[in-house]
Scaffold this motif. Structure first.
Motif, PDB file in Angstrom:
ATOM      1  N   UNK A 147      22.392  17.507  30.496  1.00  0.00           N
ATOM      2  CA  UNK A 147      22.690  18.680  31.442  1.00  0.00           C
ATOM      3  C   UNK A 147      21.484  18.539  32.443  1.00  0.00           C
ATOM      4  N   UNK A 148      20.118  17.932  31.999  1.00  0.00           N
ATOM      5  CA  UNK A 148      19.058  17.724  33.126  1.00  0.00           C
ATOM      6  C   UNK A 148      19.392  16.703  33.870  1.00  0.00           C
ATOM      7  N   UNK A 149      20.185  15.683  33.282  1.00  0.00           N
ATOM      8  CA  UNK A 149      20.285  14.339  34.223  1.00  0.00           C
ATOM      9  C   UNK A 149      21.442  14.812  35.138  1.00  0.00           C
ATOM     10  N   UNK A 150      22.423  15.518  34.828  1.00  0.00           N
ATOM     11  CA  UNK A 150      23.521  16.057  35.912  1.00  0.00           C
ATOM     12  C   UNK A 150      22.827  16.993  36.909  1.00  0.00           C
ATOM     13  N   UNK A 151      22.092  17.807  36.534  1.00  0.00           N
ATOM     14  CA  UNK A 151      21.305  18.688  37.583  1.00  0.00           C
ATOM     15  C   UNK A 151      20.417  17.803  38.636  1.00  0.00           C
ATOM     16  N   UNK A 152      19.693  17.015  37.990  1.00  0.00           N
ATOM     17  CA  UNK A 152      18.686  16.086  38.689  1.00  0.00           C
ATOM     18  C   UNK A 152      19.427  15.402  39.610  1.00  0.00           C
ATOM     19  N   UNK A 153      20.570  14.632  39.313  1.00  0.00           N
ATOM     20  CA  UNK A 153      21.299  13.736  40.156  1.00  0.00           C
ATOM     21  C   UNK A 153      22.064  14.671  41.047  1.00  0.00           C
ATOM     22  N   UNK A 154      22.522  15.773  40.937  1.00  0.00           N
ATOM     23  CA  UNK A 154      22.994  16.787  41.817  1.00  0.00           C
ATOM     24  C   UNK A 154      22.043  17.016  43.012  1.00  0.00           C
ATOM     25  N   UNK A 155      20.855  17.300  42.661  1.00  0.00           N
ATOM     26  CA  UNK A 155      19.810  17.864  43.517  1.00  0.00           C
ATOM     27  C   UNK A 155      19.583  16.503  44.381  1.00  0.00           C
TER      28      UNK A 155
ATOM     29  N   UNK B 110      12.160  10.068  42.863  1.00  0.00           N
ATOM     30  CA  UNK B 110      11.555  11.295  43.208  1.00  0.00           C
ATOM     31  C   UNK B 110      11.771  12.289  41.835  1.00  0.00           C
ATOM     32  N   UNK B 111      12.980  12.516  41.250  1.00  0.00           N
ATOM     33  CA  UNK B 111      13.145  13.474  40.135  1.00  0.00           C
ATOM     34  C   UNK B 111      12.643  13.111  38.758  1.00  0.00           C
ATOM     35  N   UNK B 112      12.119  11.737  38.764  1.00  0.00           N
ATOM     36  CA  UNK B 112      11.611  11.149  37.386  1.00  0.00           C
ATOM     37  C   UNK B 112      10.408  12.246  36.707  1.00  0.00           C
ATOM     38  N   UNK B 113      10.565  12.287  35.435  1.00  0.00           N
ATOM     39  CA  UNK B 113       9.599  12.979  34.658  1.00  0.00           C
ATOM     40  C   UNK B 113       8.402  11.825  34.436  1.00  0.00           C
ATOM     41  N   UNK B 114       7.220  12.486  34.658  1.00  0.00           N
ATOM     42  CA  UNK B 114       5.901  11.730  34.438  1.00  0.00           C
ATOM     43  C   UNK B 114       5.885  10.777  33.332  1.00  0.00           C
TER      44      UNK B 114
END
Length: 261
Positions: A115-123, A97-101
């Motif tokens: 930071x993006x990895x952490x926030x994405x996994x948290x979401x 779901x959160x993966x970039x195109x």
């Protein structure tokens, strides 16, 4: 019908691994026999995720899923051998779901990537809290899992670390996020199950804790300021910042080793 290991559907890779891989990689979506199927594997997995999101994994069974889809339980078994294999498919679904195109959307700076990895996994964990109930020690790797790893490594390419160290960065970040997410989830579950808010819970302990602090047996605890345990402190931002700081020191150390004194 292939029988799955009796795990209760909470351990990835606990079913027929070969069958899970066939389904994950698109080589086994259509049943080989019988009339033209009225269902699709995509619809089955999507509905399973919906049920788990709304009511948790315990509420998900092949019978319940069949009811939600308006079909017979035996029909589902023509697509998925059982709940264990279904769990492998669900996991890969939400991981995607959160993966970039494409890789061009990945931050060029490794700090921003971490930071993006952490926030994405948290979401993702907040959207699908049932993920915290799963033993993922032996995950069956599907396209989304590999795509996520590829994009993560792309974001970390500027760190110039060894292969094991790069994987270590990902594990460290994910473990940190999971730890805080699990604590948050447990707090919400406790409040829901007991009907007692966090504020009321700690207020009930206050007289006992106050006497303990005045006893002199806990000097370090007693010396803490009153706001030490305030609920609005952002432990996520604090911890993530310290992880990035530590990685910064390692990257700098590696660069010094290459360039020399």
């Amino acid at each position: 019908m292939t029988k799955s290991a009796p795990t209760g559907g909470t351990t990835t890779g606990s079913g027929d691994i070969a069958r899970s891989l066939e389904l994950l990689w698109g080589t086994g979506e259509r049943p080989s026999r019988g009339p033209k199927p009225a269902l699709t594997l995509d619809r089955i997995v999507g509905k399973a995720v919906e049920v788990a999101d709304a009511e948790g994994l315990d509420a998900l069974s092949m019978r319940r899923l069949a009811t939600e889809l308006g079909t017979g339980t035996m029909t589902l078994y023509r697509y998925v051998p059982g709940k264990a294999e279904l769990l492998d498919l669900m996991l890969d679904r939400v991981q995607g779901e959160p993966l970039a195109a494409d890789a061009s959307e990945v931050p060029g700076d490794w700090r921003s990537a971490v930071e993006a990895m952490a926030h994405s996994y948290r979401a993702t964990l907040r959207a699908h809290p049932w993920l915290l109930k799963i033993n993922q020690a032996r995950t069956v790797l599907g396209p989304s899992a590999l795509r996520g790893l590829e994009l993560s490594l792309t974001g970390l390419r500027g760190m110039n670390l060894t292969g094991p160290e790069l994987i270590g960065v990902i594990i460290t970040v994910n473990s940190f996020v999971e730890g805080l997410a699990r604590t948050e989830n447990h707090a919400m579950e406790a409040a829901r199950e007991t009907g007692l808010s966090d504020e009321a819970f700690w207020k009930g302990q206050h007289p006992y804790l106050e006497r303990a602090m005045l006893s002199g047996d806990y000097p370090r605890m007693a010396a803490l300021p009153e706001d030490a345990f305030r609920s609005d402190f952002d432990h996520f931002a604090f911890g993530l910042g310290r992880i990035v700081d530590g990685l910064e020191a390692l990257v700098r150390q590696r660069a010094e080793q290459v360039t020399g004194p």
